[in-house]
Motif scaffolding. Structure first.
Motif, PDB file in Angstrom:
ATOM      1  N   SER A 162       0.839  -1.199   0.000  1.00 29.04           N
ATOM      2  CA  SER A 162       0.000   0.000   0.000  1.00 29.04           C
ATOM      3  C   SER A 162       0.880   1.257   0.000  1.00 29.04           C
ATOM      4  O   SER A 162       0.971   1.984   0.991  1.00 29.04           O
ATOM      5  N   ARG A 163       1.507   1.507  -1.140  1.00 28.02           N
ATOM      6  CA  ARG A 163       2.374   2.662  -1.320  1.00 28.02           C
ATOM      7  C   ARG A 163       2.617   2.845  -2.823  1.00 28.02           C
ATOM      8  O   ARG A 163       2.355   1.938  -3.611  1.00 28.02           O
ATOM      9  N   SER A 164       3.119   3.997  -3.206  1.00 27.65           N
ATOM     10  CA  SER A 164       3.446   4.259  -4.606  1.00 27.65           C
ATOM     11  C   SER A 164       4.850   4.836  -4.654  1.00 27.65           C
ATOM     12  O   SER A 164       5.062   6.022  -4.390  1.00 27.65           O
ATOM     13  N   ASP A 165       5.810   3.979  -4.980  1.00 26.55           N
ATOM     14  CA  ASP A 165       7.205   4.418  -5.009  1.00 26.55           C
ATOM     15  C   ASP A 165       7.457   5.442  -6.111  1.00 26.55           C
ATOM     16  O   ASP A 165       8.279   6.351  -5.943  1.00 26.55           O
ATOM     17  N   LYS A 166       6.762   5.317  -7.237  1.00 30.25           N
ATOM     18  CA  LYS A 166       6.926   6.303  -8.304  1.00 30.25           C
ATOM     19  C   LYS A 166       6.398   7.666  -7.865  1.00 30.25           C
ATOM     20  O   LYS A 166       6.981   8.714  -8.200  1.00 30.25           O
ATOM     21  N   GLN A 167       5.307   7.670  -7.115  1.00 25.10           N
ATOM     22  CA  GLN A 167       4.753   8.935  -6.634  1.00 25.10           C
ATOM     23  C   GLN A 167       5.720   9.633  -5.688  1.00 25.10           C
ATOM     24  O   GLN A 167       5.833  10.857  -5.673  1.00 25.10           O
ATOM     25  N   LEU A 168       6.436   8.856  -4.877  1.00 27.25           N
ATOM     26  CA  LEU A 168       7.389   9.430  -3.937  1.00 27.25           C
ATOM     27  C   LEU A 168       8.599  10.042  -4.639  1.00 27.25           C
ATOM     28  O   LEU A 168       9.261  10.914  -4.078  1.00 27.25           O
ATOM     29  N   ARG A 169       8.870   9.576  -5.856  1.00 24.26           N
ATOM     30  CA  ARG A 169      10.096   9.976  -6.560  1.00 24.26           C
ATOM     31  C   ARG A 169       9.866  11.023  -7.639  1.00 24.26           C
ATOM     32  O   ARG A 169      10.688  11.924  -7.817  1.00 24.26           O
ATOM     33  N   TYR A 170       8.739  10.911  -8.354  1.00 23.87           N
ATOM     34  CA  TYR A 170       8.527  11.773  -9.523  1.00 23.87           C
ATOM     35  C   TYR A 170       7.277  12.635  -9.356  1.00 23.87           C
ATOM     36  O   TYR A 170       6.217  12.143  -8.969  1.00 23.87           O
ATOM     37  N   LYS A 171       7.415  13.901  -9.695  1.00 29.82           N
ATOM     38  CA  LYS A 171       6.294  14.828  -9.564  1.00 29.82           C
ATOM     39  C   LYS A 171       5.175  14.497 -10.541  1.00 29.82           C
ATOM     40  O   LYS A 171       3.991  14.690 -10.250  1.00 29.82           O
ATOM     41  N   SER A 172       5.531  13.972 -11.710  1.00 32.03           N
ATOM     42  CA  SER A 172       4.528  13.652 -12.722  1.00 32.03           C
ATOM     43  C   SER A 172       3.720  12.406 -12.378  1.00 32.03           C
ATOM     44  O   SER A 172       2.751  12.093 -13.072  1.00 32.03           O
ATOM     45  N   ALA A 173       4.122  11.676 -11.309  1.00 27.02           N
ATOM     46  CA  ALA A 173       3.434  10.436 -10.944  1.00 27.02           C
ATOM     47  C   ALA A 173       2.533  10.609  -9.734  1.00 27.02           C
ATOM     48  O   ALA A 173       2.169   9.628  -9.085  1.00 27.02           O
ATOM     49  N   ALA A 174       2.130  11.841  -9.442  1.00 26.04           N
ATOM     50  CA  ALA A 174       1.289  12.094  -8.263  1.00 26.04           C
ATOM     51  C   ALA A 174      -0.049  11.372  -8.352  1.00 26.04           C
ATOM     52  O   ALA A 174      -0.649  11.033  -7.331  1.00 26.04           O
ATOM     53  N   HIS A 175      -0.508  11.129  -9.580  1.00 30.81           N
ATOM     54  CA  HIS A 175      -1.823  10.502  -9.766  1.00 30.81           C
ATOM     55  C   HIS A 175      -1.785   8.981  -9.660  1.00 30.81           C
ATOM     56  O   HIS A 175      -2.840   8.338  -9.679  1.00 30.81           O
ATOM     57  N   LEU A 176      -0.598   8.386  -9.535  1.00 30.01           N
ATOM     58  CA  LEU A 176      -0.485   6.923  -9.501  1.00 30.01           C
ATOM     59  C   LEU A 176      -0.775   6.427  -8.075  1.00 30.01           C
ATOM     60  O   LEU A 176       0.140   6.242  -7.267  1.00 30.01           O
ATOM     61  N   THR A 177      -2.037   6.239  -7.790  1.00 29.36           N
ATOM     62  CA  THR A 177      -2.452   5.861  -6.438  1.00 29.36           C
ATOM     63  C   THR A 177      -3.247   4.563  -6.407  1.00 29.36           C
ATOM     64  O   THR A 177      -3.882   4.252  -5.403  1.00 29.36           O
ATOM     65  N   SER A 178      -3.208   3.786  -7.494  1.00 31.74           N
ATOM     66  CA  SER A 178      -4.043   2.584  -7.564  1.00 31.74           C
ATOM     67  C   SER A 178      -3.656   1.545  -6.519  1.00 31.74           C
ATOM     68  O   SER A 178      -4.504   0.766  -6.065  1.00 31.74           O
ATOM     69  N   ASP A 179      -2.377   1.508  -6.126  1.00 29.53           N
ATOM     70  CA  ASP A 179      -1.924   0.532  -5.125  1.00 29.53           C
ATOM     71  C   ASP A 179      -2.140   1.015  -3.693  1.00 29.53           C
ATOM     72  O   ASP A 179      -1.826   0.278  -2.752  1.00 29.53           O
ATOM     73  N   CYS A 180      -2.641   2.243  -3.519  1.00 34.56           N
ATOM     74  CA  CYS A 180      -2.697   2.854  -2.194  1.00 34.56           C
ATOM     75  C   CYS A 180      -4.058   2.758  -1.518  1.00 34.56           C
ATOM     76  O   CYS A 180      -4.253   3.300  -0.433  1.00 34.56           O
ATOM     77  N   VAL A 181      -5.020   2.103  -2.144  1.00 32.01           N
ATOM     78  CA  VAL A 181      -6.368   1.991  -1.568  1.00 32.01           C
ATOM     79  C   VAL A 181      -6.269   1.344  -0.183  1.00 32.01           C
ATOM     80  O   VAL A 181      -5.535   0.364  -0.003  1.00 32.01           O
ATOM     81  N   PRO A 182      -6.922   1.888   0.858  1.00 35.05           N
ATOM     82  CA  PRO A 182      -7.965   2.928   0.821  1.00 35.05           C
ATOM     83  C   PRO A 182      -7.445   4.345   1.029  1.00 35.05           C
ATOM     84  O   PRO A 182      -8.252   5.263   1.195  1.00 35.05           O
ATOM     85  N   GLU A 183      -6.141   4.551   1.081  1.00 38.19           N
ATOM     86  CA  GLU A 183      -5.605   5.883   1.326  1.00 38.19           C
ATOM     87  C   GLU A 183      -4.917   6.424   0.078  1.00 38.19           C
ATOM     88  O   GLU A 183      -3.777   6.878   0.131  1.00 38.19           O
ATOM     89  N   GLY A 184      -5.632   6.337  -1.068  1.00 41.07           N
ATOM     90  CA  GLY A 184      -5.064   6.821  -2.309  1.00 41.07           C
ATOM     91  C   GLY A 184      -5.602   8.176  -2.734  1.00 41.07           C
ATOM     92  O   GLY A 184      -4.855   9.004  -3.265  1.00 41.07           O
ATOM     93  N   GLU A 185      -6.890   8.410  -2.477  1.00 43.13           N
ATOM     94  CA  GLU A 185      -7.511   9.656  -2.902  1.00 43.13           C
ATOM     95  C   GLU A 185      -8.414  10.187  -1.803  1.00 43.13           C
ATOM     96  O   GLU A 185      -8.861   9.445  -0.930  1.00 43.13           O
TER      97      GLU A 185
END
Length: 335
Positions: free
Chosen positions: A130-153
């Motif tokens: 339940s984390r998004s490593d790409k989101q932590l690294r790249y600004k353009s990947a802020a929307h990649l939250t599919s693996d973060c449910v239920p704390e994605g959006e």
């Protein structure tokens, strides 16, 4: 009609074969070392291993025992009521708690301050994922939250940065340390791995919509500081393999003498009561081998002692019942 080998040589269309091309590798003909384990070699090998392992074990055990470590569990004593879950979840209750420890031996700086949690399975598959490593690294990947449910959006579908249960459950107890009544600064710089700061968390990634939902999991983050500088988060995001773990909170850059009184004012915010876990505060020095760990020294001593015992046993057996090496008269059918 039977075809003989000489006739096959003149055949323009010989039968195909699966025979591999010859090489020393495929035929296992490469040069190899095939030592003969004579009694002398076996005894010398066991003696050498023992002679190396025993001093290493003694040095490791000595270094471990030089480490001064104070451990104080506070989860039970810091909640004055029976309904501990209700107490910790009530935002209006005062969760300030004070513990006092007496230092038994001189503690040389830097003194590491850890929080220890027991019964928290950070290695659970759903939690770890339940984390998004790409989101932590790249600004353009802020929307990649599919693996973060239920704390994605959020409720209005805005992405949470950082998203996922790992970040959401960030430890939020705080410690204020006083030595003999004098406030001592706890340095929280450089507590995370340098490789994590430089390679896993972006310098232009800032928290957004974090802990803004109905249920708050743990600590909040300063939205004006990039994730690469939020070292408490970086330390927490390196998940533990076992349910009992300790993580670095900070360092005290000051020596503490024997019999000094260390008073720690704790803000007991983190909820370990819902899952039956426990919390403890750890103050520890370090040696060349790291923190306090007698297992490494004992393991080296055990293996070294066992090897020396085997070497002595084989030596006695070899001296008492000596026989020539590769003597065919010792074969059972020649006796």
């Amino acid at each position: 009609m039977q075809m003989y080998p000489l006739e096959m040589e003149g055949n323009s269309n010989p039968k195909t074969t699966n025979k591999p091309k010859y090489s020393k590798f495929t035929q296992q003909e490469l040069p190899a070392c095939k030592p003969l384990l004579t009694p002398e070699i076996v005894i010398a090998a066991f003696a050498l291993i023992g002679a190396l392992f025993v001093p290493i074990g003694l040095a490791s055990l000595h270094a471990s025992r030089q480490v001064v470590e104070l451990v104080h569990r506070y989860d039970a004593s810091c909640v004055p009521v029976d309904d501990k879950v209700g107490f910790i979840q009530n935002s209006r209750t005062d969760k300030t708690c004070t513990v006092t420890m007496t230092v038994p031996k001189y503690m040389k700086s830097p003194i590491h301050v850890y929080y220890l949690i027991d019964g928290f399975y950070q290695n659970h598959r759903r939690y770890v994922r339940s984390r998004s490593d790409k989101q932590l690294r790249y600004k353009s990947a802020a929307h990649l939250t599919s693996d973060c449910v239920p704390e994605g959006e959020t409720a209005d579908h805005a992405p949470i940065v950082p998203c996922g249960l790992v970040a959401w459950s960030l430890f939020n107890d705080t410690y204020t340390v006083r030595v003999n009544g004098v406030v001592t600064q706890v340095n929280k710089k450089d507590i995370a791995w340098k490789s994590d700061k430089n390679n896993k968390f972006g310098k232009n990634i800032y928290p957004s919509n974090f802990q803004k939902g109905r249920l708050i999991g743990g600590a909040t983050l300063n939205e004006s500081i990039p994730l690469s500088e939020q070292e408490d988060l970086i330390v927490w995001m390196r998940t533990a393999a076992l349910p009992t773990f300790r993580k670095l909170y900070g360092r005290i850059e000051k020596d503490i003498n024997a019999n000094d009184n260390v008073t720690v004012v704790i803000q007991n915010n983190y909820n370990t009561y819902s899952f039956g876990g426990s919390k403890a505060l750890v103050l520890s020095t370090a040696s060349w081998i790291g923190g306090k760990n007698n297992f490494i020294g004992m393991a080296y001593l055990t293996i070294g002692g066992l090897c020396l015992s085997l070497a002595m046993g084989f030596l006695v057996l070899y001296m008492v019942k000596r026989r020539n090496f590769a003597d065919p008269s010792n074969l059972s059918w020649n006796r």
